[in-house]
Design an enzyme around this catalytic site. Structure first.
Site, mmCIF file in Angstrom:
data_model
loop_
_atom_site.group_PDB
_atom_site.id
_atom_site.type_symbol
_atom_site.label_atom_id
_atom_site.label_comp_id
_atom_site.label_asym_id
_atom_site.label_seq_id
_atom_site.Cartn_x
_atom_site.Cartn_y
_atom_site.Cartn_z
ATOM 1 N N ASP A 1 102.461 -84.550 -45.733
ATOM 2 C CA ASP A 1 102.822 -84.666 -44.325
ATOM 3 C C ASP A 1 101.568 -84.438 -43.488
ATOM 4 O O ASP A 1 101.002 -83.344 -43.482
ATOM 5 C CB ASP A 1 103.890 -83.626 -43.990
ATOM 6 N N GLY B 1 110.294 -85.112 -31.911
ATOM 7 C CA GLY B 1 109.503 -85.434 -30.726
ATOM 8 C C GLY B 1 108.728 -84.185 -30.306
ATOM 9 O O GLY B 1 107.731 -83.849 -30.944
ATOM 10 N N SER C 1 110.785 -81.771 -37.934
ATOM 11 C CA SER C 1 109.614 -81.875 -37.080
ATOM 12 C C SER C 1 109.823 -80.975 -35.853
ATOM 13 O O SER C 1 110.070 -79.780 -36.009
ATOM 14 C CB SER C 1 109.371 -83.341 -36.707
ATOM 15 N N TRP C 2 109.733 -81.528 -34.624
ATOM 16 C CA TRP C 2 110.072 -80.715 -33.463
ATOM 17 C C TRP C 2 111.499 -80.186 -33.565
ATOM 18 O O TRP C 2 111.802 -79.094 -33.096
ATOM 19 C CB TRP C 2 109.909 -81.520 -32.168
ATOM 20 N N HIS D 1 105.690 -87.386 -43.698
ATOM 21 C CA HIS D 1 106.420 -86.665 -42.657
ATOM 22 C C HIS D 1 107.846 -87.148 -42.432
ATOM 23 O O HIS D 1 108.745 -86.348 -42.179
ATOM 24 C CB HIS D 1 105.639 -86.779 -41.336
#
Length: 399
Positions: free
Chosen positions: A342, A119, A186-187, A370
């Protein structure tokens, strides 16, 4: 002496990051003990108290020579584990405002690993447990501030990277875990890097996926028109929600709407923001994933919290903050998994991290985007946890 890693590309077999020094013959074992001792002393890391004899997983046959170890590493499990249920859950009050949801699954006496979701604002899901061997790992999942089951929902007050790092430490202490492995994509990779750089003595190893360093060029690529060159059909609904006179900065324009006093304005912006990301998260579009953009509850937390962090550049003091502080974590055994295609977190970030941190093992999945749930990425993530499991076991054997 530092144990190094090398870059490799799937679908090549997993190569052991420790080879002949792990030959358990008497002479090489003495050498290995010396090397590990030198390495651990030089790094300043304290060793984990969690060794094989304290774990409840099934015992493995002893390895007779380094060829057996090499075979074991090449034959690492690459399949997701079966669904499991938590053995404990709870809520931890981390501030006067925020309470976070947490859960534990797998082996209560196993090697602890904490899962950092993406996120920010994405929350956790039951499928996140499947990357880890439940007989070996004590799997800790939690929803970050404002996300998932944590309360208050979609709240931006007292919600910064540094607040989340403090929360991770509070949770570790609450669960009485001395140190743990960190897993984030990711985050989640951003937060994993920031956390480990702040508390390097609490991290036994890391698995990172879809590297996101929260630099301006990364935000501009995805939210200011760069990725639109690849997904123009997905981009136009995201773009068209914003009047032409406000398109100089989409992040700012969406921030205005996501923080509007009108709830429907918030929901409309949240749906558009979330669908844009969900439509680009897989190499082959995933309809189930895209439908998350229709869920107003999920979308509001996802979009508001993401936009809040991106508007503030992750609350980092400089654009290259995470790259500049790699020396603090250089000693931590780390495996990076990156999809070649990605679009959300382009490979340039993983490559930039690899260049300043060549000791980390970079795995490039050539046919993936991703999402952690793409087959090639999921296989590498499972294998990465298996590889660290072998490394942890070997360290315990040396003590």
């Amino acid at each position: 002496m530092r144990l190094g890693f090398s870059i490799s590309f799937t679908p090549r077999p997993y190569l052991p990051f420790i080879s002949t020094i792990l030959n358990p013959s008497s002479s090489s074992l003495l050498l290995t003990r010396h090397l590990f001792s030198s390495y651990r002393t030089a790094s300043g890391r304290k060793s984990s108290a969690l060794c094989a004899q304290n774990l409840g997983y099934k015992s493995e046959p002893e390895l007779s020579d380094s060829m057996d170890l090499g075979k074991e590493i090449q034959e690492l499990n690459r399949n997701l584990y079966s669904d499991i249920e938590p053995y404990s859950t709870g809520f931890l009050k981390v501030s006067d405002i925020h309470t976070i949801y947490w859960e534990q699954s797998g082996n209560p006496n196993g090697h602890p690993v904490v899962f950092l979701h993406g996120g920010p604002g994405g929350g956790t899901s039951p499928s996140n447990r499947k990357f880890f061997d439940p007989e070996y790992y004590r799997i800790v999942l939690f929803d970050q501030r404002g996300a998932g089951k944590s309360t208050p929902h979609a709240c931006l007050v007292e919600n910064t990277t540094w607040n989340l790092i403090d929360d991770i430490e509070k949770l570790r202490e609450h669960l009485e875990i001395p140190e743990w492995q960190v897993f984030g994509g990711s985050w989640g990779s951003t937060l994993a890097l920031a956390y480990s750089q702040t508390h390097p003595d609490k991290v036994t190893g890391m698995v990172l996926r879809g590297i996101f360093l929260l630099r301006k060029k990364e935000i501009d690529w995805f939210y200011e028109g760069g990725a639109a060159a690849i997904y123009p059909d997905a981009w136009e609904p995201f773009r068209d929600l914003i009047p032409e006179n406000e398109r100089g900065c989409f992040v700012d324009a969406y921030s205005k709407r996501l923080n509007s006093e009108d709830l429907e304005t918030q929901y409309a912006a949240a749906r558009a923001w979330t669908k844009w990301e969900m439509m680009t998260a897989h190499l082959i579009p995933n309809e189930e994933n895209i439908k998350k953009g229709d869920d107003d509850i999920f979308s509001l937390a996802f979009a508001r919290i993401e936009n809040h962090y991106f508007s503030n550049r992750g609350f980092f003091p400089s654009d290259s903050f995470l790259l500049d502080n790699v020396d603090k974590i250089r000693h931590i055994n780390t495996i990076i998994v990156q999809g070649r295609y990605d679009v959300c977190c382009p490979m340039m970030s993983a490559w930039d991290l690899h260049k300043v941190w060549p000791e980390a093992d970079l795995k490039v999945v050539q046919d993936a985007g991703h999402s952690a749930n793409e087959p090639g990425v999921a296989a590498e993530l499972v294998a990465a946890n298996e590889k660290l499991k072998i490394h942890n076991r070997e360290q315990c054997t040396l003590k």
